[in-house]
Design a protein around this motif. Structure first.
Motif, mmCIF file in Angstrom:
data_model
loop_
_atom_site.group_PDB
_atom_site.id
_atom_site.type_symbol
_atom_site.label_atom_id
_atom_site.label_comp_id
_atom_site.label_asym_id
_atom_site.label_seq_id
_atom_site.Cartn_x
_atom_site.Cartn_y
_atom_site.Cartn_z
ATOM 1 N N ILE A 1 0.834 -1.201 0.000
ATOM 2 C CA ILE A 1 0.000 0.000 0.000
ATOM 3 C C ILE A 1 0.870 1.252 0.000
ATOM 4 O O ILE A 1 0.612 2.208 -0.728
ATOM 5 C CB ILE A 1 -0.956 -0.013 1.210
ATOM 6 N N LEU A 2 1.934 1.251 0.818
ATOM 7 C CA LEU A 2 2.852 2.398 0.852
ATOM 8 C C LEU A 2 3.448 2.677 -0.518
ATOM 9 O O LEU A 2 3.625 3.830 -0.905
ATOM 10 C CB LEU A 2 3.994 2.142 1.837
ATOM 11 N N GLY A 3 3.789 1.623 -1.255
ATOM 12 C CA GLY A 3 4.448 1.782 -2.542
ATOM 13 C C GLY A 3 3.503 1.995 -3.702
ATOM 14 O O GLY A 3 3.956 2.196 -4.839
ATOM 15 N N HIS A 4 2.201 1.949 -3.442
ATOM 16 C CA HIS A 4 1.254 2.189 -4.528
ATOM 17 C C HIS A 4 1.382 3.644 -4.993
ATOM 18 O O HIS A 4 1.449 4.560 -4.170
ATOM 19 C CB HIS A 4 -0.174 1.911 -4.064
ATOM 20 N N PRO A 5 1.420 3.883 -6.313
ATOM 21 C CA PRO A 5 1.638 5.255 -6.817
ATOM 22 C C PRO A 5 0.690 6.292 -6.237
ATOM 23 O O PRO A 5 1.093 7.432 -5.981
ATOM 24 C CB PRO A 5 1.444 5.099 -8.328
ATOM 25 N N GLU A 6 -0.579 5.913 -6.003
ATOM 26 C CA GLU A 6 -1.544 6.894 -5.512
ATOM 27 C C GLU A 6 -1.321 7.240 -4.042
ATOM 28 O O GLU A 6 -1.711 8.318 -3.593
ATOM 29 C CB GLU A 6 -2.966 6.381 -5.732
ATOM 30 N N ILE A 7 -0.733 6.330 -3.271
ATOM 31 C CA ILE A 7 -0.401 6.613 -1.875
ATOM 32 C C ILE A 7 0.968 7.267 -1.777
ATOM 33 O O ILE A 7 1.138 8.324 -1.157
ATOM 34 C CB ILE A 7 -0.444 5.328 -1.028
ATOM 35 N N LEU A 8 1.975 6.646 -2.382
ATOM 36 C CA LEU A 8 3.329 7.185 -2.325
ATOM 37 C C LEU A 8 3.370 8.577 -2.936
ATOM 38 O O LEU A 8 4.063 9.470 -2.436
ATOM 39 C CB LEU A 8 4.300 6.250 -3.046
ATOM 40 N N LYS B 1 -13.788 1.618 3.146
ATOM 41 C CA LYS B 1 -12.593 1.945 2.360
ATOM 42 C C LYS B 1 -12.955 2.368 0.941
ATOM 43 O O LYS B 1 -12.316 3.254 0.369
ATOM 44 C CB LYS B 1 -11.636 0.760 2.369
ATOM 45 N N LYS B 2 -13.997 1.754 0.371
ATOM 46 C CA LYS B 2 -14.436 2.165 -0.963
ATOM 47 C C LYS B 2 -14.993 3.582 -0.940
ATOM 48 O O LYS B 2 -14.788 4.355 -1.890
ATOM 49 C CB LYS B 2 -15.494 1.193 -1.487
ATOM 50 N N GLU B 3 -15.698 3.925 0.133
ATOM 51 C CA GLU B 3 -16.226 5.284 0.263
ATOM 52 C C GLU B 3 -15.088 6.302 0.321
ATOM 53 O O GLU B 3 -15.169 7.383 -0.261
ATOM 54 C CB GLU B 3 -17.102 5.381 1.508
ATOM 55 N N VAL B 4 -14.027 5.945 1.055
ATOM 56 C CA VAL B 4 -12.860 6.827 1.141
ATOM 57 C C VAL B 4 -12.178 6.942 -0.221
ATOM 58 O O VAL B 4 -11.772 8.025 -0.643
ATOM 59 C CB VAL B 4 -11.867 6.316 2.210
ATOM 60 N N MET B 5 -12.051 5.813 -0.933
ATOM 61 C CA MET B 5 -11.442 5.841 -2.264
ATOM 62 C C MET B 5 -12.206 6.781 -3.189
ATOM 63 O O MET B 5 -11.615 7.574 -3.929
ATOM 64 C CB MET B 5 -11.415 4.426 -2.866
ATOM 65 N N LYS B 6 -13.531 6.690 -3.137
ATOM 66 C CA LYS B 6 -14.361 7.539 -4.001
ATOM 67 C C LYS B 6 -14.266 9.004 -3.597
ATOM 68 O O LYS B 6 -14.078 9.886 -4.440
ATOM 69 C CB LYS B 6 -15.812 7.060 -3.935
ATOM 70 N N TYR C 1 -11.930 10.595 -1.965
ATOM 71 C CA TYR C 1 -10.607 11.199 -2.083
ATOM 72 C C TYR C 1 -9.966 10.986 -3.458
ATOM 73 O O TYR C 1 -8.806 11.320 -3.660
ATOM 74 C CB TYR C 1 -9.687 10.681 -0.980
ATOM 75 N N GLY C 2 -10.724 10.438 -4.397
ATOM 76 C CA GLY C 2 -10.266 10.384 -5.776
ATOM 77 C C GLY C 2 -9.254 9.312 -6.105
ATOM 78 O O GLY C 2 -8.453 9.483 -7.035
ATOM 79 N N PHE C 3 -9.277 8.180 -5.377
ATOM 80 C CA PHE C 3 -8.377 7.080 -5.709
ATOM 81 C C PHE C 3 -8.986 6.246 -6.831
ATOM 82 O O PHE C 3 -10.197 6.029 -6.868
ATOM 83 C CB PHE C 3 -8.123 6.198 -4.478
ATOM 84 N N GLU C 4 -8.133 5.753 -7.717
ATOM 85 C CA GLU C 4 -8.631 5.032 -8.884
ATOM 86 C C GLU C 4 -8.169 3.585 -8.973
ATOM 87 O O GLU C 4 -8.891 2.728 -9.478
ATOM 88 C CB GLU C 4 -8.196 5.762 -10.172
ATOM 89 N N GLU C 5 -6.970 3.279 -8.470
ATOM 90 C CA GLU C 5 -6.386 1.975 -8.773
ATOM 91 C C GLU C 5 -5.933 1.165 -7.557
ATOM 92 O O GLU C 5 -5.237 0.169 -7.706
ATOM 93 C CB GLU C 5 -5.171 2.163 -9.698
ATOM 94 N N ILE C 6 -6.320 1.553 -6.363
ATOM 95 C CA ILE C 6 -5.748 0.912 -5.180
ATOM 96 C C ILE C 6 -6.684 -0.119 -4.541
ATOM 97 O O ILE C 6 -6.349 -0.733 -3.540
ATOM 98 C CB ILE C 6 -5.358 1.987 -4.136
ATOM 99 N N GLU C 7 -7.836 -0.362 -5.131
ATOM 100 C CA GLU C 7 -8.834 -1.223 -4.505
ATOM 101 C C GLU C 7 -8.315 -2.633 -4.245
ATOM 102 O O GLU C 7 -8.612 -3.234 -3.213
ATOM 103 C CB GLU C 7 -10.090 -1.300 -5.372
#
Length: 317
Positions: free
Chosen positions: A23-30, A228-233, A235-241
Motif C-alpha cells: 500500500i505504501l508503494g502504490h503510486p496513488e499513496i506514495l 474503504k471504498k467510500e474513502v477511495m471515491k 478522495y479520488g483514488f482510482e487503482e488501489i482497490e
C-alpha cells in the motif's frame, strides 16, 4: 515494522507487514506522501508525481523513479531493512532536477524502547553512505543527494492524532553573519506523522486531510471494504482497490480465526477477543452508515452495560 495486533500470529504479522508495504508503494499513496511532505515536490503536481512513480522516462530513456533494495548491509557496520526505500527525480521550477532518496516507515508502537528518531538517524546515515561511489565520491562530495525518512504512526495516541513534526538541519550563526549554502548542509530530514486508528473520518484533519485520512483507513485492517471504498471515491483514488481489499480480507480472516481457533491466547481468550473485534466493527459501521453517535449504535446492538463501558473505553483511547 512492529507487530500490528497483539492477537495476530507471526504469519499474520508478516502478511499485514507485506500488505502495508504494498500500500505504501502504490503510486496513488506514495505520490500523496511525496507531494504532501517532501519540500522538493512543491512545484510538481500530484498527478505528475504519480506518473513519475508509474515509470515515466526522460528523453534519454531513464526512469524518474526507482524502487531500491530495502536492505542495506555494510560490512562491519550491520544490516538494516527499510519498509519502503526509493529514489525519485523531481522537476524544479527553475528547470533543474532534484533527486531525493526516501524511506517510508510504518511504526505501530510509539515507544518501542527507544526513540524512533534515533533509529531514523541511523537509517539516514546508511542512505547517505550507500550513495558513495554512485552519487558522490571523495573528489565530489557535492554530488550527495538529500535523504528523507518518513515515519507513519497509524496507532498513535488520540491526543496526537494528525500531528506532524519535521526534523532537519538548521544554520546557526554563532559569531558573525556568514551564511552557508543551504545545499551544502540540507542533506537529511525526518518527518513524523501521528495518526489514531479510531479517527472519525467525518472529522476532517485541519491540514493534509487528503493524505492523512486515506493512510488511517487503508493501513488499518479492521475497517471493512465498504468504508474503504467510500474513502477511495471521496478522495479520488482510482487503482488501489485490490490492495485494500486484501487488507480487509485479512482483517476478516483474523477475526474469524480468533473465534474459531482461539489463537495462541487459548480458545476462551480468542473467542472473547474475536467477539470484541466484531462488536467494534459493527459499531463503526452503524455510526458511519447511519450517522449516529456511539451510545445509539450500542443501543441498537443491544449491548450489556459492561460491554458498553468496554466499548466506550476503546473509542476514547
Amino acid at each position: 515494522m512492529e507487530k500490528v495486533l497483539d492477537i495476530t500470529s507471526n504469519d499474520h504479522i508478516i502478511m499485514i507487514d507485506k500488505l502495508c508495504k504494498r500500500i505504501l508503494g502504490h503510486p496513488e499513496i506514495l505520490g500523496r506522501i511525496i507531494k504532501g511532505f517532501i519540500k522538493e515536490a512543491e512545484d510538481v503536481s500530484l498527478e505528475e508525481i504519480i506518473e513519475l512513480i508509474k515509470g515515466k522516462k526522460d528523453q534519454e530513456g531513464n526512469s524518474y523513479f526507482q524502487q531500491l533494495n530495502n536492505v542495506i548491509d555494510i560490512a562491519h557496520h550491520g544490516r538494516v531493512e527499510f519498509d519502503y526505500f526509493c529514489c525519485i527525480n523531481l522537476p524544479q521550477a527553475d528547470g533543474t532536477m532534484k533527486r531525493i532518496y526516501l524511506d517510508v516507515e510504518i511504526q505501530n508502537v510509539e515507544n518501542p524502547g527507544y526513540a524512533p528518531l534515533t533509529r531514523g538517524n541511523d537509517y539516514l546515515s546508511r542512505m547517505i553512505t550507500s550513495q558513495n561511489g554512485k552519487e558522490y565520491d571523495y573528489r565530489n562530495y557535492d554530488g550527495m543527494k538529500k535523504t528523507y525518512v518518513i515515519w507513519i504512526l497509524p496507532q498513535a495516541a488520540k491526543k496526537r492524532d494528525g500531528h506532524v513534526n519535521r526534523i532537519n538541519s538548521k544554520l546557526e550563526n554563532v559569531s558573525g553573519s556568514t551564511i552557508e549554502r543551504l545545499e551544502s548542509y540540507d542533506k537529511s530530514e525526518q518527518i513524523m506523522i501521528y495518526l489514531n486508528k479510531d479517527h472519525d473520518i467525518k472529522n476532517k484533519y485541519e491540514d493534509s486531510d487528503w493524505i492523512k485520512t486515506p493512510l488511517v483507513i487503508f493501513l488499518n485492517n479492521t475497517y471493512d471494504l465498504l468504508i474503504k471504498k467510500e474513502v477511495m471515491k471521496e478522495y479520488g483514488f482510482e487503482e488501489i482497490e485490490k490492495e485494500v481489499k486484501k487488507m480487509c480480507n485479512l482483517g476478516e480472516m483474523i477475526a474469524r480465526e480468533n473465534i474459531e481457533k482461539g489463537h495462541s491466547m487459548g480458545l476462551e481468550q480468542g473467542l472473547v477477543q474475536g467477539q470484541k473485534l466484531e462488536r467494534i466493527a459493527s459499531i463503526k459501521n452503524l455510526m458511519k452508515k447511519m450517522a449516529i453517535p456511539l451510545d445509539k449504535a450500542m443501543d441498537l446492538l443491544d449491548l450489556s452495560s459492561i460491554e458498553k463501558e468496554e466499548m466506550k473505553k476503546h473509542f476514547q483511547s
